[in-house]
Write a protein that holds these residues in place. Structure first.
Motif, PDB file in Angstrom:
ATOM      1  N   SER A 275       0.854  -1.190   0.000  1.00  0.00           N
ATOM      2  CA  SER A 275       0.000   0.000   0.000  1.00  0.00           C
ATOM      3  C   SER A 275       0.885   1.233   0.000  1.00  0.00           C
ATOM      4  CB  SER A 275      -0.921   0.014   1.233  1.00  0.00           C
ATOM      5  OG  SER A 275      -0.154   0.093   2.431  1.00  0.00           O
ATOM      6  N   GLY A 276       0.345   2.300  -0.589  1.00  0.00           N
ATOM      7  CA  GLY A 276       1.101   3.543  -0.619  1.00  0.00           C
ATOM      8  C   GLY A 276       0.508   4.540  -1.600  1.00  0.00           C
ATOM      9  N   PRO A 277       0.967   5.776  -1.571  1.00  0.00           N
ATOM     10  CA  PRO A 277       0.434   6.811  -2.473  1.00  0.00           C
ATOM     11  C   PRO A 277       0.887   6.583  -3.907  1.00  0.00           C
ATOM     12  CG  PRO A 277       2.251   7.666  -1.163  1.00  0.00           C
ATOM     13  CD  PRO A 277       1.980   6.303  -0.638  1.00  0.00           C
ATOM     14  N   THR A 278       0.109   7.074  -4.817  1.00  0.00           N
ATOM     15  CA  THR A 278       0.437   6.984  -6.237  1.00  0.00           C
ATOM     16  C   THR A 278       1.081   8.284  -6.705  1.00  0.00           C
ATOM     17  OG1 THR A 278      -1.741   7.818  -6.891  1.00  0.00           O
ATOM     18  CG2 THR A 278      -1.498   5.430  -6.597  1.00  0.00           C
ATOM     19  N   GLU A 279       1.677   8.241  -7.910  1.00  0.00           N
ATOM     20  CA  GLU A 279       2.320   9.439  -8.444  1.00  0.00           C
ATOM     21  C   GLU A 279       1.307  10.532  -8.764  1.00  0.00           C
ATOM     22  OE1 GLU A 279       4.571   8.282 -11.788  1.00  0.00           O
ATOM     23  OE2 GLU A 279       6.009   7.042 -10.665  1.00  0.00           O
ATOM     24  N   ALA A 280       0.070  10.133  -9.039  1.00  0.00           N
ATOM     25  CA  ALA A 280      -0.952  11.122  -9.379  1.00  0.00           C
ATOM     26  C   ALA A 280      -1.548  11.811  -8.160  1.00  0.00           C
ATOM     27  CB  ALA A 280      -2.061  10.451 -10.184  1.00  0.00           C
ATOM     28  N   GLY A 281      -1.155  11.382  -6.962  1.00  0.00           N
ATOM     29  CA  GLY A 281      -1.690  12.005  -5.751  1.00  0.00           C
ATOM     30  C   GLY A 281      -2.766  11.203  -5.068  1.00  0.00           C
ATOM     31  N   GLY A 282      -3.072  10.026  -5.597  1.00  0.00           N
ATOM     32  CA  GLY A 282      -4.073   9.178  -4.967  1.00  0.00           C
ATOM     33  C   GLY A 282      -3.425   8.175  -4.030  1.00  0.00           C
ATOM     34  N   PHE A 283      -4.134   7.059  -3.813  1.00  0.00           N
ATOM     35  CA  PHE A 283      -3.627   6.028  -2.908  1.00  0.00           C
ATOM     36  C   PHE A 283      -4.006   4.674  -3.488  1.00  0.00           C
ATOM     37  CE2 PHE A 283      -3.136   3.508   0.929  1.00  0.00           C
ATOM     38  CZ  PHE A 283      -2.030   4.111   1.543  1.00  0.00           C
ATOM     39  N   ARG A 284      -3.099   3.690  -3.314  1.00  0.00           N
ATOM     40  CA  ARG A 284      -3.319   2.370  -3.910  1.00  0.00           C
ATOM     41  C   ARG A 284      -3.101   1.304  -2.839  1.00  0.00           C
ATOM     42  NH1 ARG A 284       0.595   2.187  -7.430  1.00  0.00           N
ATOM     43  NH2 ARG A 284      -0.603   3.071  -9.189  1.00  0.00           N
ATOM     44  N   VAL A 285      -4.000   0.331  -2.817  1.00  0.00           N
ATOM     45  CA  VAL A 285      -3.878  -0.832  -1.939  1.00  0.00           C
ATOM     46  C   VAL A 285      -3.921  -2.067  -2.826  1.00  0.00           C
ATOM     47  CG1 VAL A 285      -5.000  -2.202  -0.141  1.00  0.00           C
ATOM     48  CG2 VAL A 285      -4.936   0.294   0.048  1.00  0.00           C
ATOM     49  N   SER A 286      -2.869  -2.903  -2.750  1.00  0.00           N
ATOM     50  CA  SER A 286      -2.782  -4.105  -3.571  1.00  0.00           C
ATOM     51  C   SER A 286      -2.510  -5.314  -2.676  1.00  0.00           C
ATOM     52  CB  SER A 286      -1.663  -3.977  -4.605  1.00  0.00           C
ATOM     53  OG  SER A 286      -1.885  -2.841  -5.438  1.00  0.00           O
ATOM     54  N   ALA A 287      -3.110  -6.420  -3.034  1.00  0.00           N
ATOM     55  CA  ALA A 287      -2.901  -7.663  -2.273  1.00  0.00           C
ATOM     56  C   ALA A 287      -3.010  -8.851  -3.217  1.00  0.00           C
ATOM     57  CB  ALA A 287      -3.935  -7.775  -1.146  1.00  0.00           C
TER      58      ALA A 287
END
Length: 430
Positions: free
Chosen positions: A413-425
């Protein structure tokens, strides 16, 4: 009876090399009797040797008193007994010394050698004595009697104390071995009890963590949506009464769903109360086992309910895009519930920290694993607080990672380059 370890240290209260006072008194008594015997036997020895009687008595007293050191130096006692055998002295010392030697921890070859020496010495002395008596006419028997009497007397004086000493020594070593084994088993049982307590404590901690994680997943998402709808209801109450009524109905539905899930969880916890009479760790383990049974039987959320979950977020004003890749198939209840909770918590975090942001939910069914990703774009007003003012305890991401890693998966999990946030599993399908 022998003692070892702390008991042996406690029992040692005698002087010098004696372990107990009664042992010292017993040896002193034996030495006194042996000295008296040798002193009396020193009188005929002095007459036969042509020395003063007093010298023979003193020699007998000194030789017999050697029995006092039988526990410390049994070899010396046996050697002295062998040395004074030709003088027909020290029968008691020879018997007791041989018994002590056989019962000691000395090697068998030493015990056998000294016993053989004493046997030969006694045999020779007895043979000569009986032969002399027959020559003087004191005994009128056949020639066969001399070797018979010599062998019988020697074996009668040597065999009983030797065999008894060997038996007592073997029994003492067996008792010590059993005592050491009992002490070892006691230490092992103590270690097992400590490990059992550690496992019980670990089970309690795991159960607390699981309960906290389930409570967070159940309450956080539902209540977050309820707060969002309540804020929207407050905003449109006067402008759009129909929408306000619709939002109020949604708030009620979500509240009822939250209560239903809480009741199910509390039912699982109450099912472990029956074991509390035995012990608290059993109650914890019972609750954990019941929770595992519930999860195995599938009494919980599953992937087929993702559409409903996304629809609830969409009803709260979030723009959610759900895409599913691969062939849809069934997984174990634990895997499906974990995947559902990850998506649910990720959507909850969007409601909390990026209200109004467009969100993409992707679910991929692969050959040996299932992957999910929840990514939100930047909120309409970056840096502004949510109008619902939702609190955050910072446990959502930790709980998701614990769930996924517990099944052997990978969580990022962590912020994206576009300013959003991403959660992957990614979770293994097996």
């Amino acid at each position: 009876m022998t003692t070892t370890g702390e008991e042996d240290a406690t029992a040692r209260g005698g002087p010098w090399w004696w372990a107990r006072r009664r042992s010292a008194v017993f040896d002193w008594s034996l030495a006194a009797v042996s000295a008296a015997e040798c002193a009396l036997e020193g009188v005929p020895f002095a007459r036969d040797a042509g020395i003063p009687v007093a010298a023979g008595v003193v020699f007998g007293l000194l030789a017999g008193s050697v029995l006092l050191v039988r526990r410390q130096w049994p070899i010396a006692v046996v050697l002295v007994a062998i040395a004074i055998t030709p003088a027909q002295m020290g029968f008691l010392m020879g018997i007791v010394g041989l018994y002590t030697l056989a019962a000691s921890e000395l090697p068998r070859r030493i015990i056998g050698s000294l016993a053989a020496m004493q046997l030969v010495g006694t045999l020779i002395v007895t043979f000569v004595r009986v032969r002399q008596d027959m020559v003087r006419g004191d005994l009128d028997l056949g020639d066969w009697f001399v070797p018979f009497a010599s062998i019988a007397t020697s074996l009668g004086l040597i065999a009983p104390p030797l065999l008894l000493g060997l038996y007592v020594g073997a029994r003492r070593r067996l008792m010590e071995s059993l005592r050491e084994r009992a002490d070892s088993l006691e230490r092992e049982l103590q270690l097992l009890a400590e490990r059992a307590e550690e496992r019980a404590e670990w089970a309690r901690n795991e159960e607390r963590t699981r309960i906290a994680r389930e409570m967070h997943d159940v309450v956080a998402h539902r209540v977050s949506l309820m707060v969002v709808h309540a804020a929207a209801l407050q905003a449109v109450a006067r402008k759009d009464p129909e929408k306000a009524v619709k939002n109020a109905a949604l708030v009620g539905d979500m509240g009822r769903q939250a209560l239903t899930e809480l009741r199910e969880m509390l039912g699982v916890l109450r099912s472990g109360e029956g074991t509390r009479s035995a012990s608290v760790p059993l109650a914890v383990v019972g609750a954990a086992a019941e929770a595992s049974r519930v999860m195995e039987e599938g009494e919980g959320p599953c992937l087929s309910e993702l559409d409903e979950l996304v629809g609830q977020s969409a009803a709260a004003g979030m723009v959610v895009d759900l895409s599913v890749e691969g062939e849809v198939r069934g997984y174990t209840p634990e895997i499906e519930q974990t995947a559902y909770r990850v998506v649910q918590e990720a959507l909850t975090n969007v409601h909390k920290h990026a209200a109004g942001a467009k969100t993409h939910v992707r679910l991929a069914h692969r050959v040996a694993e299932i992957a999910m990703q929840v990514e939100n774009e930047p909120p309409p007003e970056v840096g502004s607080a949510s109008s619902a003012r939702l609190p955050s305890g910072g446990n959502g991401l930790v709980g998701m990672k614990e769930r996924v890693v517990g099944l052997g998966g990978v969580f990022v999990s962590g912020p994206t380059e576009a300013g959003g946030f991403r959660v992957s599993a990614v979770i293994p399908a097996a």
